[in-house]
Motif scaffolding. Sequence first.
Motif, PDB file in Angstrom:
ATOM      1  N   LYS A 216      -8.303  21.397 -23.331  1.00 10.98           N
ATOM      2  CA  LYS A 216      -8.323  22.506 -24.301  1.00 10.98           C
ATOM      3  C   LYS A 216      -7.812  22.064 -25.679  1.00 10.98           C
ATOM      4  CE  LYS A 216      -7.786  26.110 -20.823  1.00 10.98           C
ATOM      5  NZ  LYS A 216      -7.009  25.526 -19.709  1.00 10.98           N
ATOM      6  N   ASN A 217      -6.842  21.155 -25.710  1.00 11.17           N
ATOM      7  CA  ASN A 217      -6.260  20.798 -27.012  1.00 11.17           C
ATOM      8  C   ASN A 217      -6.690  19.418 -27.526  1.00 11.17           C
ATOM      9  OD1 ASN A 217      -4.713  18.966 -25.548  1.00 11.17           O
ATOM     10  ND2 ASN A 217      -2.976  20.347 -25.344  1.00 11.17           N
ATOM     11  N   ALA A 218      -7.446  18.671 -26.710  1.00 10.33           N
ATOM     12  CA  ALA A 218      -7.768  17.288 -27.078  1.00 10.33           C
ATOM     13  C   ALA A 218      -8.536  17.202 -28.402  1.00 10.33           C
ATOM     14  CB  ALA A 218      -8.572  16.620 -25.966  1.00 10.33           C
ATOM     15  N   ALA A 219      -9.550  18.039 -28.571  1.00 12.59           N
ATOM     16  CA  ALA A 219     -10.401  17.919 -29.767  1.00 12.59           C
ATOM     17  C   ALA A 219      -9.575  18.127 -31.037  1.00 12.59           C
ATOM     18  CB  ALA A 219     -11.549  18.922 -29.693  1.00 12.59           C
ATOM     19  N   GLU A 220      -8.664  19.091 -30.982  1.00  9.88           N
ATOM     20  CA  GLU A 220      -7.850  19.387 -32.162  1.00  9.88           C
ATOM     21  C   GLU A 220      -6.896  18.224 -32.479  1.00  9.88           C
ATOM     22  OE1 GLU A 220      -5.211  23.137 -33.803  1.00  9.88           O
ATOM     23  OE2 GLU A 220      -5.439  22.855 -31.653  1.00  9.88           O
ATOM     24  N   LEU A 221      -6.367  17.603 -31.438  1.00 12.22           N
ATOM     25  CA  LEU A 221      -5.481  16.452 -31.658  1.00 12.22           C
ATOM     26  C   LEU A 221      -6.274  15.249 -32.163  1.00 12.22           C
ATOM     27  CD1 LEU A 221      -3.354  16.939 -28.438  1.00 12.22           C
ATOM     28  CD2 LEU A 221      -2.379  16.792 -30.740  1.00 12.22           C
ATOM     29  N   PHE A 222      -7.427  15.002 -31.545  1.00 13.17           N
ATOM     30  CA  PHE A 222      -8.219  13.817 -31.888  1.00 13.17           C
ATOM     31  C   PHE A 222      -8.871  13.931 -33.268  1.00 13.17           C
ATOM     32  CE2 PHE A 222      -9.249  13.072 -27.062  1.00 13.17           C
ATOM     33  CZ  PHE A 222      -7.903  12.799 -26.828  1.00 13.17           C
ATOM     34  N   ALA A 223      -8.906  15.141 -33.811  1.00 14.29           N
ATOM     35  CA  ALA A 223      -9.555  15.323 -35.125  1.00 14.29           C
ATOM     36  C   ALA A 223      -8.715  14.729 -36.254  1.00 14.29           C
ATOM     37  CB  ALA A 223      -9.776  16.813 -35.381  1.00 14.29           C
ATOM     38  N   ASN A 224      -7.461  14.371 -35.951  1.00 12.37           N
ATOM     39  CA  ASN A 224      -6.597  13.836 -37.006  1.00 12.37           C
ATOM     40  C   ASN A 224      -6.904  12.364 -37.295  1.00 12.37           C
ATOM     41  OD1 ASN A 224      -4.514  16.070 -37.601  1.00 12.37           O
ATOM     42  ND2 ASN A 224      -4.772  16.053 -35.379  1.00 12.37           N
ATOM     43  N   ARG A 225      -6.793  12.020 -38.544  1.00 10.06           N
ATOM     44  CA  ARG A 225      -7.188  10.701 -39.022  1.00 10.06           C
ATOM     45  C   ARG A 225      -6.545   9.550 -38.250  1.00 10.06           C
ATOM     46  NH1 ARG A 225      -5.953   6.482 -41.463  1.00 10.06           N
ATOM     47  NH2 ARG A 225      -7.483   5.431 -42.787  1.00 10.06           N
ATOM     48  N   ASP A 226      -5.268   9.708 -37.915  1.00  6.52           N
ATOM     49  CA  ASP A 226      -4.558   8.585 -37.293  1.00  6.52           C
ATOM     50  C   ASP A 226      -4.401   8.715 -35.788  1.00  6.52           C
ATOM     51  OD1 ASP A 226      -3.798   6.723 -39.496  1.00  6.52           O
ATOM     52  OD2 ASP A 226      -3.101   8.617 -40.350  1.00  6.52           O
ATOM     53  N   VAL A 227      -5.019   9.716 -35.210  1.00  8.44           N
ATOM     54  CA  VAL A 227      -4.949   9.898 -33.741  1.00  8.44           C
ATOM     55  C   VAL A 227      -6.260   9.356 -33.155  1.00  8.44           C
ATOM     56  CG1 VAL A 227      -4.667  11.547 -31.848  1.00  8.44           C
ATOM     57  CG2 VAL A 227      -3.467  11.923 -34.017  1.00  8.44           C
ATOM     58  N   ASP A 228      -6.146   8.210 -32.490  1.00  8.95           N
ATOM     59  CA  ASP A 228      -7.357   7.499 -32.067  1.00  8.95           C
ATOM     60  C   ASP A 228      -7.775   7.795 -30.635  1.00  8.95           C
ATOM     61  OD1 ASP A 228      -7.361   6.183 -34.588  1.00  8.95           O
ATOM     62  OD2 ASP A 228      -5.756   4.903 -33.844  1.00  8.95           O
ATOM     63  N   GLY A 229      -7.083   8.732 -30.007  1.00 13.31           N
ATOM     64  CA  GLY A 229      -7.432   9.072 -28.639  1.00 13.31           C
ATOM     65  C   GLY A 229      -6.194   9.519 -27.904  1.00 13.31           C
ATOM     66  N   GLY A 230      -6.247   9.481 -26.567  1.00 12.78           N
ATOM     67  CA  GLY A 230      -5.128  10.023 -25.812  1.00 12.78           C
ATOM     68  C   GLY A 230      -4.766   9.203 -24.590  1.00 12.78           C
ATOM     69  N   LEU A 231      -3.492   9.278 -24.239  1.00 12.16           N
ATOM     70  CA  LEU A 231      -3.025   8.799 -22.931  1.00 12.16           C
ATOM     71  C   LEU A 231      -2.730  10.060 -22.130  1.00 12.16           C
ATOM     72  CD1 LEU A 231      -2.200   6.594 -20.951  1.00 12.16           C
ATOM     73  CD2 LEU A 231       0.024   6.473 -22.072  1.00 12.16           C
ATOM     74  N   ILE A 232      -3.430  10.194 -21.031  1.00 10.41           N
ATOM     75  CA  ILE A 232      -3.490  11.472 -20.328  1.00 10.41           C
ATOM     76  C   ILE A 232      -2.860  11.342 -18.946  1.00 10.41           C
ATOM     77  CG2 ILE A 232      -5.070  13.345 -19.656  1.00 10.41           C
ATOM     78  CD1 ILE A 232      -5.350  12.455 -22.634  1.00 10.41           C
ATOM     79  N   GLY A 233      -1.873  12.171 -18.658  1.00 12.98           N
ATOM     80  CA  GLY A 233      -1.250  12.164 -17.333  1.00 12.98           C
ATOM     81  C   GLY A 233      -1.935  13.151 -16.414  1.00 12.98           C
ATOM     82  N   GLY A 234      -1.361  14.346 -16.298  1.00 19.03           N
ATOM     83  CA  GLY A 234      -1.840  15.349 -15.341  1.00 19.03           C
ATOM     84  C   GLY A 234      -3.342  15.597 -15.384  1.00 19.03           C
ATOM     85  N   ALA A 235      -3.897  15.716 -16.564  1.00 25.66           N
ATOM     86  CA  ALA A 235      -5.325  16.051 -16.682  1.00 25.66           C
ATOM     87  C   ALA A 235      -6.235  14.883 -16.288  1.00 25.66           C
ATOM     88  CB  ALA A 235      -5.639  16.531 -18.099  1.00 25.66           C
ATOM     89  N   SER A 236      -5.665  13.690 -16.120  1.00 19.73           N
ATOM     90  CA  SER A 236      -6.523  12.564 -15.715  1.00 19.73           C
ATOM     91  C   SER A 236      -6.756  12.560 -14.205  1.00 19.73           C
ATOM     92  CB  SER A 236      -5.896  11.228 -16.144  1.00 19.73           C
ATOM     93  OG  SER A 236      -4.784  10.897 -15.331  1.00 19.73           O
TER      94      SER A 236
END
Length: 249
Positions: A216-236
Amino acid sequence: MRTRMVAGNWKMNMNLQEGVALATELKQRVTNPGCEVVIGTPFIHLTEVSRLLEGSPIRVAAENCADQVKGAYTGEVSAAMVRSTGATYCILGHSERRAYYHETAEILKKKVDLALAEGLRVIFCIGEVKEERESNRQNEVVAAQLEGSLFHLSEEQWKQITLAYEPVWAIGTGLTATPEQAQDMHAYIRSLVAKHYGEQVAEDTTILYGGSCNEKNAAELFANRDVDGGLIGGASLVADKFCAIIAAR
Ligand code: PEP
């Protein structure tokens, strides 16, 4: 060029059969991702999951490695052993290992050196605890973590490092950093990398966000210039969620 990435961290979840079932589903569904996809699994899954994912774009990571090369260290798994399974990444510096297994900056520095010497790429986690954020010390904490375990690396070695900014207060709590908090910290981290390795290396450094990142929140976080992706715990741990996060990247 900066690599965009979504990496999963299964932690101590799923037995071998469950892990193989999830990896099998991911192999079927993740055929042409627009970014690097990595799954971090417990040691016991590494060989089978690596074999299963041959020919797939999904890479496999260990969640830890020993701080010694080999020998009488009962229960430990060396970087060379990890590499021999087919895994190509190793997650190091996770806050759970720092907190529960007392991994200091010095120990992590040794682990990083050993992992790189074996040809593993390292996803290195940094981040402040709640009290440090509340007293506005997050920048100095993260700077000290980088200084203590990574900034001795050569520029060539640095290219094997992916950073993951994981505010500890956001891990597994449902409290996500706001996109502004994530962007501010990622930009700060990139500025520290630029100071040590120069602007171009900093531009090329992948910095992931981790901490209750979900579909639900990934797209909003990834839209930032310096956020190149995610390290995902529970949702992985849930294919639908992990795939949705990959699609958001
Ligand atoms: C993690 O442990 O690296 C993590 C980000 O966990 P979660 O996504 O569950 O907060």
